[in-house]
Design a protein around this motif. Sequence first.
Motif, PDB file in Angstrom:
ATOM      1  N   UNK A 186       0.826  -1.204   0.000  1.00  0.00           N
ATOM      2  CA  UNK A 186       0.000   0.000   0.000  1.00  0.00           C
ATOM      3  C   UNK A 186       0.864   1.261   0.000  1.00  0.00           C
ATOM      4  N   UNK A 187       1.900   1.282   0.833  1.00  0.00           N
ATOM      5  CA  UNK A 187       2.775   2.448   0.904  1.00  0.00           C
ATOM      6  C   UNK A 187       3.500   2.661  -0.419  1.00  0.00           C
ATOM      7  N   UNK A 188       3.980   1.590  -1.041  1.00  0.00           N
ATOM      8  CA  UNK A 188       4.682   1.705  -2.322  1.00  0.00           C
ATOM      9  C   UNK A 188       3.769   2.273  -3.399  1.00  0.00           C
ATOM     10  N   UNK A 189       2.507   1.869  -3.393  1.00  0.00           N
ATOM     11  CA  UNK A 189       1.572   2.373  -4.396  1.00  0.00           C
ATOM     12  C   UNK A 189       1.292   3.857  -4.215  1.00  0.00           C
ATOM     13  N   UNK A 190       1.157   4.296  -2.974  1.00  0.00           N
ATOM     14  CA  UNK A 190       0.897   5.717  -2.713  1.00  0.00           C
ATOM     15  C   UNK A 190       2.143   6.550  -3.000  1.00  0.00           C
ATOM     16  N   UNK A 191       3.310   6.054  -2.627  1.00  0.00           N
ATOM     17  CA  UNK A 191       4.563   6.771  -2.868  1.00  0.00           C
ATOM     18  C   UNK A 191       4.867   6.931  -4.349  1.00  0.00           C
ATOM     19  N   UNK A 192       4.573   5.918  -5.121  1.00  0.00           N
ATOM     20  CA  UNK A 192       4.930   5.927  -6.527  1.00  0.00           C
ATOM     21  C   UNK A 192       6.343   5.404  -6.748  1.00  0.00           C
ATOM     22  N   UNK A 193       6.717   5.275  -7.999  1.00  0.00           N
ATOM     23  CA  UNK A 193       8.000   4.681  -8.353  1.00  0.00           C
ATOM     24  C   UNK A 193       9.158   5.646  -8.127  1.00  0.00           C
ATOM     25  N   UNK A 194      10.305   5.075  -7.838  1.00  0.00           N
ATOM     26  CA  UNK A 194      11.526   5.867  -7.709  1.00  0.00           C
ATOM     27  C   UNK A 194      11.898   6.471  -9.058  1.00  0.00           C
ATOM     28  N   UNK A 195      12.636   7.564  -9.027  1.00  0.00           N
ATOM     29  CA  UNK A 195      13.105   8.193 -10.258  1.00  0.00           C
ATOM     30  C   UNK A 195      14.010   7.223 -11.013  1.00  0.00           C
ATOM     31  N   UNK A 196      13.672   6.995 -12.292  1.00  0.00           N
ATOM     32  CA  UNK A 196      14.460   6.080 -13.106  1.00  0.00           C
ATOM     33  C   UNK A 196      14.089   4.624 -12.974  1.00  0.00           C
TER      34      UNK A 196
END
Length: 429
Positions: A186-196
Motif C-alpha cells: 500500500x505504501x509503495x503504491x501511494x509513494x509511486x515509483x523511484x526516479x528512473x
Amino acid sequence: MNAGDVAWILASSALVCMMIPALALFYGGMVGSRRILNMMMMCFGGASLVAVLWALFGYSMAFGNSVNGLGLIGDITQYAGLEPMLTDNPDASLPAALFTAFQLFFACVTTALVAGAAAGRMKFGAWMVFAGIWATLVYFPIAHWVFAFNSADGSVTGGWIANGIKAIDFAGGTAVHMNAGAAALALALVLGRSSGWPKMEHSKPHSRPLVLVGAGLLWVGWFGFNAGSALTAGHSASVVFLNTAVAAAAGLLAWALVERIRHGATTSLGAASGLVSALVAITPACGAVSPLGAVAIGAIAGAVCSLAIEWKFRLGFDDSLDVVGVHLVGGIIGTLLIGIFATDSAPNGVSGLLYGGGLTQLGIQSLATVAVLVYSFGLTWVIAKVVDMAMGLRIHEEDELRGIDIAAHSEFAYLTDEDPVNLGSAPRS
C-alpha cells in the motif's frame, strides 16, 4: 515462576531486539551507498517511536481486555503507561514486565520491515509520522486479534483470531509478516515509483557482504522470535528451534537452485533472500509441523518467493527491497501450509490435510489470512494518503538522485576525496 523460563525469555527478548540492527544491515546493504544511512535510520527511528508508543498505550491496545468482548481491540486504558507491570502477579508464569518487553520488540521489528518499500524516496519526517500512526491503527489491533489469548480464569478476553476461529500463528506470520507486506504494498503504491525505476544505477545494492551479515544475524535473532514465543524453556521451544533452523537452510538452498536453473548462477543476494523468506514462512508454522514439514515449507517459500519478487516489474509497483515478495508472499505460504503439513504430534497439536485433519484447518488459516490482508492494506493506503496530503511523502527528485542521506541527514556513509567534510546545511526532509 521458573527461573529457566524467565532466563530464556530474557535472552529471547534480546535476540528479537538484535533483529532491528540486523534488519538495518540487511536493508542497508541492498540500497545505494548514498541511501544506506537513511535506510538504517528508518529502521532505528521507526522502532524507537513504536517502543515509546508501546509504553504509552500500545501494549494496552494489543493485550488489554477486549473492548465489549468483540476481540477487535484491547482496552487502551488498562495498562496505559505500563505502571501495572511494576507489580508482578505471583501466579503468572512470567514477569509481566518481561512479556511486555518481549512483545514490544515484535511491534518494533514489524514497523521497521515496512520501511523497505520506501527506500530512498520518502521524507524521514513523513516516515516517522506514518510509522507512529500505522503502528497505532494497524499493528496494535492486529496483534490483539492474533496474539491476545483469553486468560485461564476468564477475567481477560483476547482477540477474535486467537480465540474465536482459533487460527494457528505461532510467532507472527499474520500479525508481523503478512501485515508488514500488505502495508509495504500500500505504501509503495501511494509513494509511486523511484526516479528512473526500474533501471536505477544510483540505487543498486552497494554492499552484498552487509546483506549476508544482516541475514545471518536475522537468522540468529529469529530463534528468539520463534522459539521464544513458546514462553517456556521446554519441549515446545526446542521443537520450534529445530524447525526454524532446518526451514531456513531449505529456503536458502531452494532459492539458490531456482536461480541456478533460471539464470545460470547462484547469487549471495539470492541466498540471503532465500534464507529470510523461509524464516518468514516457518514463523507461523514452527509449532505446528514436523522437521520434515519445516523443510518442505522452507523450500516452497524459497522457490516461490524467488519468483514472486519479479511481480513488481510485471505489475508496475516499486517495492524497493522486496518486502511484498518475501514477507507478504512468505507469510501467506507459511500460514496456509499449516492446513496441509500440520501434525498433532507437534506442539500445536492440530492435524492438517496430509495428517488426516481434512480441510478444516486450511479454511481457518485462509480466513485469518484474508482478514489481515484486507485490513492492513486498506487502512495503510488511507494512512499513507492522509500523510501525503498533510505533509507530502516524497523527497525532491534531485535529492533522490544525488542520495537521500545528504538531503535527509546531512551525512555521507562513506566519504571520498570529492566529498565535503562539512556539508554546511541542515537536512531538507
